[in-house]
Write an enzyme that holds these catalytic residues in place. Sequence first.
Site, PDB file in Angstrom:
ATOM      1  N   HIS A  29       0.820  -1.217   0.000  1.00  0.00           N
ATOM      2  CA  HIS A  29       0.000   0.000   0.000  1.00  0.00           C
ATOM      3  C   HIS A  29       0.854   1.267   0.000  1.00  0.00           C
ATOM      4  CE1 HIS A  29      -3.683  -2.192   0.477  1.00  0.00           C
ATOM      5  NE2 HIS A  29      -3.294  -2.736   1.602  1.00  0.00           N
ATOM      6  N   ASP A  35      -2.417 -10.569  -2.722  1.00  0.00           N
ATOM      7  CA  ASP A  35      -3.002 -10.163  -1.445  1.00  0.00           C
ATOM      8  C   ASP A  35      -4.481  -9.824  -1.684  1.00  0.00           C
ATOM      9  OD1 ASP A  35      -1.907  -8.764   1.398  1.00  0.00           O
ATOM     10  OD2 ASP A  35      -3.770  -7.922   0.587  1.00  0.00           O
ATOM     11  N   ASP A  88      -4.462 -13.048   2.805  1.00  0.00           N
ATOM     12  CA  ASP A  88      -5.738 -12.639   3.415  1.00  0.00           C
ATOM     13  C   ASP A  88      -6.931 -12.935   2.496  1.00  0.00           C
ATOM     14  OD1 ASP A  88      -4.711  -9.094   3.376  1.00  0.00           O
ATOM     15  OD2 ASP A  88      -4.406 -10.693   1.920  1.00  0.00           O
TER      16      ASP A  88
HETATM   17  N1  LIG Z   1      -8.998  -1.250   7.499  1.00  0.00           N
HETATM   18  C1  LIG Z   1      -7.627  -1.302   7.094  1.00  0.00           C
HETATM   19  C2  LIG Z   1      -7.326  -2.508   6.309  1.00  0.00           C
HETATM   20  C3  LIG Z   1      -5.843  -2.604   6.015  1.00  0.00           C
HETATM   21  C4  LIG Z   1      -5.539  -3.806   5.155  1.00  0.00           C
HETATM   22  C5  LIG Z   1      -4.085  -4.089   5.093  1.00  0.00           C
HETATM   23  C6  LIG Z   1      -3.731  -5.234   4.189  1.00  0.00           C
HETATM   24  O1  LIG Z   1      -3.842  -6.405   4.494  1.00  0.00           O
HETATM   25  N2  LIG Z   1      -3.325  -4.927   2.996  1.00  0.00           N
HETATM   26  O2  LIG Z   1      -2.924  -5.900   2.136  1.00  0.00           O
HETATM   27 ZN   LIG Z   2      -4.130  -7.418   2.534  1.00  0.00          ZN
END
Ligand SMILES: NCCCCCC(=O)NO
Ligand SMILES: [Zn+2]
Length: 343
Positions: A160, A196, A285
């Site tokens: 991110h 992801d 995830d």
């Molecule tokens: N509400 C915030 C969610 C952050 C996700 C982070 C993540 O796993 N990015 O791949």
């Molecule tokens: Zn993620």
Amino acid sequence: MRTICSEDHRLHFPQAELHAGQFVTPFERPSRVEYILARLRERGLNDIAAPDPVAMAPIRALCRPDYLAFLEHAWDEWKRAGCAGEIIPASFPARRMNADRAPTNIDGKVGFYALAAETAITAGTWAAALSSAAVAQTAQRIVAGGARAAFALCRPPGHHATADMFGGYCFINNAALAAEAFRADGVARVAVLDIDFHHGNGTQDIFYRRGDVFFASIHGAPEHAFPYYLGYSDETGEGPGEGANLNLPLPPGAGYGPWAEALDAALARIRAFGAEALVVSLGVDAYKDDPISFFTLDSPDFLDAGRRIGRLGLPTLFCMEGGYAIEAIGVNAVNVLEGFLDA
Ligand SMILES: NCCCCCC(=O)NO
Ligand SMILES: [Zn+2]
């Protein structure tokens, strides 16, 4: 397959994450690494090493200087300003405001460099982020040196993070660093495959106007899933990068059927692009029991996904990203690696 992992990931573990209107123990926590290391050892993937010292020049080339200065000094500035807690963004440059000028005030600066409010910065975050970058750099060198693959067990994750923003638990974009390192090693065309659950907005942003790095992402549709404001299928790249960005968003509840179709589409485009090296943003995830995601993949699916990626036949660097079903993260992440090795 060699795994690179740094103990310094432990330096980053905020007390709280803002989630659903409450402050909870962060989902992105040190035990994630422990479960993955345990599974690697359980499966005989015992070639695990610490990273070389971080190389700052590639990080300075990737990130904006003011952003790096912010990350390095934010904690001291925050404390000098008398802020009692950890650094949490609270004010952001919103619509029709000036998003080009950073405030002097540290509270303002935090929001200026943040893309979301769930990610706290602590005294050890800068050092942990640098150690994660060193993990990616070291693992990339192993692949560049001739290994078929390597596993950068990165924590904190990176996909991110942009050249000038942190968020989604990310500070420095490890996968982007690795892709740039392959380019610097003379690999003419590099692909980043982001599996992801969340769209790799940072990686997309970094390479969006570039035709030498192909970015493909399979993720929760942005109208329903973080990071929300990027990741639509009509984002195909700009200028020299037109056609070198592929977003494959999927709806809530998507299972391995459509997910594997998307993976095959991404792999076909990576092959057609003529990639000579592959970086995989390995988030797990997409797993059915992940607490903050909405796909329904099961553990055996990650084995199959690894096999499909392995059949591409490219030198491959796996960079750990997300995955928060802690008890299953080791099985799921290592399943991808084992499937790859089995291809
Ligand atoms: N509400 C915030 C969610 C952050 C996700 C982070 C993540 O796993 N990015 O791949
Ligand atoms: Zn993620």
